[in-house]
Scaffold this active site. Structure first.
Site, PDB file in Angstrom:
ATOM      1  N   ARG A  19      -6.766 -23.357 -27.399  1.00 39.99           N
ATOM      2  CA  ARG A  19      -5.528 -22.865 -26.789  1.00 39.99           C
ATOM      3  C   ARG A  19      -5.180 -23.572 -25.478  1.00 39.99           C
ATOM      4  NH1 ARG A  19      -7.271 -16.686 -27.331  1.00 39.99           N
ATOM      5  NH2 ARG A  19      -9.269 -17.720 -27.669  1.00 39.99           N
ATOM      6  N   TYR A 388      -0.804 -50.704   9.719  1.00 41.05           N
ATOM      7  CA  TYR A 388      -1.816 -50.669   8.666  1.00 41.05           C
ATOM      8  C   TYR A 388      -3.127 -51.203   9.241  1.00 41.05           C
ATOM      9  CZ  TYR A 388      -4.719 -51.824   4.738  1.00 41.05           C
ATOM     10  OH  TYR A 388      -5.802 -51.906   3.903  1.00 41.05           O
TER      11      TYR A 388
END
Ligand code: UD1
Ligand code: MG
Length: 528
Positions: A19, A388
């Site tokens: 299920r 960065y």
């Protein structure tokens, strides 16, 4: 709670979980940062059993590998073709007996099978905890039961096995599965949780007598209860008042419902332990997270994995931390971090992205629109804006100017950048790794640093600026810029060029005409 040590715990995990409609076996679906199997193993291990077995069949290798990763001591029991929970436990007992036999032969003893209490639990009951199991085991041992089953009363018992009791005495007669039950039995709201303690000998005695003559054609473990009773054993139930503790997951709606309930309980426990949670409904805290006193979690915060947050730190709003350590007094605002450490009193965010291997020192800062990876940033050092930082080592009290990029990748290999303490990196630098910048060095704004900068040196490599006077007035006549410039220069009409401006203009034209006079990038030939 003190409790006797069980001979064994058996976790049932062989079923498919149809299920769930998933390629992933049911017991490997997760809530609160742990798979359902993980929750079952944690509850089972809390009893400190002599042995723990996991029964597998569907997606056998995946389930077994996961079980062993979480619990290397676990024994894996393979269920054969015969379906049903009864067969699953029978297969487990075979493996457990073999382990007992092997161990006793090794020790020169003569035991060849499991004796005493065997705790059985289904792998799909995520909120079942060690305390509830310990209570069940204690009741089993204290009453000298053959079988003790954990039950509860639910509003809608559809699908569950019903507990049948003798009308007068209330003694447990057995369990009937929903599909096999008549209307009267289906009206019973006390259900079997699929959590039991069995005496090992009782199990062994019953296995030969379990049939498959039922609606599902399976060997039901639940049939052991009636058999044990008919053999004169004591079969009793421990009924828990809180049905959620024993609710099973059969589909993804139940998974989400129980996941939310588990989170609600985890967050409530932390609040009672001294954590401020401004909005419990939007705060998600995994089961293995640790929080110290006076942590504050603001709305929209998700703490995953083994995240730890120390005293007085504030996380949120809208932050997601996975396996992150946040030291005391730090602030993390609207950020996303994975496998990172954030030092005491440090500040992260808003809108920062800390990737694995980031370590920010005490009183440090990773500011807005900064991405970091494999970077150690020392105490009191700051990367405040739009940068960065990858594969880097930064000392203490160093400042990285806005919009600086650590150029760590040459297209083939990643390289490291090493920056000392008390360094000032100018804005908009590209630091091309491998490169080292010594203590106390500076770099100029807009530099592309390709060579090492010695301690105390200034590294700068920008081209000299050229200024061509009246260029806009001549080359962009009639534009708002030209009009503004004319007004600023005090000319209403276009004034003639100065000799210097004329020379500059001639040189610029020699260098090549701007391709399109309307192209705003045209002056780029003037250098930056
Ligand atoms: C089972 C119980 C039912 C109880 C309910 C509680 C039986 C016969 N029924 O029904 O009384 O109310 O749990 O949730 O036991 N499994 C195996 N091997 C198998 C079949 C199942 O290991 O051959 C495992 C599954 O992986 C699962 C657990 O046993 O972890 C329960 O199986 P499931 O199919 O969900 O049983 P239910 O029909 O829910
Ligand atoms: Mg079930």
């Amino acid at each position: 709670m003190t409790h006797p040590r069980p001979a064994a715990v058996v976790v049932l995990a062989a079923g498919e979980g149809t299920r769930m409609r998933s390629a992933t076996p049911k017991v490997l679906h997760a809530l609160a940062g742990r798979t359902m199997l993980g929750h079952a193993l944690a509850a089972g291990r809390a009893l400190d059993p002599q042995r723990l077995a996991v029964v597998v069949r569907h997606e056998r290798d995946r389930v077994a590998a996961h079980a062993l990763e979480l619990d290397p001591q676990a024994l894996i029991a393979d269920q054969d073709d015969v379906p049903g929970t009864g067969r699953a436990v029978q297969c487990a007992l075979g493996v457990l007996d073999a382990a007992v036999h092997a161990a006793s032969a090794h020790d020169g003893h003569d035991a060849d099978q499991v004796e005493g209490a065997v705790v059985v639990l289904a792998g799909d009951i995520p909120l079942l905890d060690g305390d509830t199991l310990a209570e069940l085991l204690a009741a089993h041992v204290a009453d000298g039961n053959a079988v003790t089953v954990l039950t509860t009363e639910v509003a809608d018992p559809t699908g569950y096995g019903r507990v049948l009791r003798e009308p007068g005495t209330g003694e447990v007669l057995g369990v009937v599965e929903h599909k096999d039950a008549d209307d009267e039995q289906r009206a019973v709201r006390e259900i079997n949780s699929s959590v039991y303690v069995f005496d090992a000998a009782v199990l062994r005695g019953a296995f030969g007598r379990l049939g498959r003559d039922n609606a599902q054609g399976e060997v039901y473990l639940t049939d052991v209860l009636a058999i044990a009773r008919s053999d004169g054993g004591a079969v009793r139930a421990l009924r828990v008042d809180d049905p959620v503790l024993v609710e099973g997951v059969n589909d993804r709606v139940q998974l989400a419902t129980l996941g939310a309930e588990m989170n609600r309980r985890i967050v409530a426990d932390w609040m009672l332990a001294g954590v401020t949670v401004v909005d419990p409904a939007t705060t998600w805290v995994d089961a293995d997270v640790e929080l110290e006193q006076d942590v504050t979690l603001l709305p929209g915060t998700q703490l995953h994995g083994r995240t730890r947050v120390a005293a007085g730190a504030v996380v949120g709003p809208d932050s997601t931390l996975t396996d992150v350590v946040v030291e005391a007094g730090a602030h993390v605002v609207r950020s996303h971090a994975t496998q990172a450490r954030i030092g005491a009193q440090a500040v992260v965010g808003p809108f920062s992205y800390l990737r694995p291997g980031t370590s920010l020192g005490a009183d440090g800062k990773i500011g807005a629109f900064v991405e970091t990876k494999n970077a150690t940033i020392g105490d009191h050092s700051k990367v405040p804006h739009l940068s960065y930082v990858g594969d880097a080592e930064i000392g203490e009290h160093t400042n990285i100017g806005a919009a600086t990029i650590f150029v760590n990748y040459d297209g083939v290999t990643k390289h490291r950048t090493t920056i000392g303490s008390h360094v000032r990196i100018g804005s908009d630098n590209a630091l091309v790794a491998p490169v080292t910048i010594g203590d106390g060095a500076y770099t100029g704004a807009g530099s592309v640093i390709r060579r090492d900068v010695h301690p105390g040196a200034l590294g700068i490599n920008t081209a000299p600026q050229r200024t061509i006077d009246r260029w806009v007035l001549r080359r962009r006549p009639g534009t708002p810029s030209a009009e503004a410039a004319a007004a600023a220069l005090g000319d209403e009409d276009e004034a003639p060029l100065s000799p210097q401006a004329r020379a500059e203009l001639a040189r610029a034209q020699e260098a090549g005409p701007p391709s399109d006079p309307r192209d705003p990038s045209a002056p780029s030939t003037e250098g930056r």
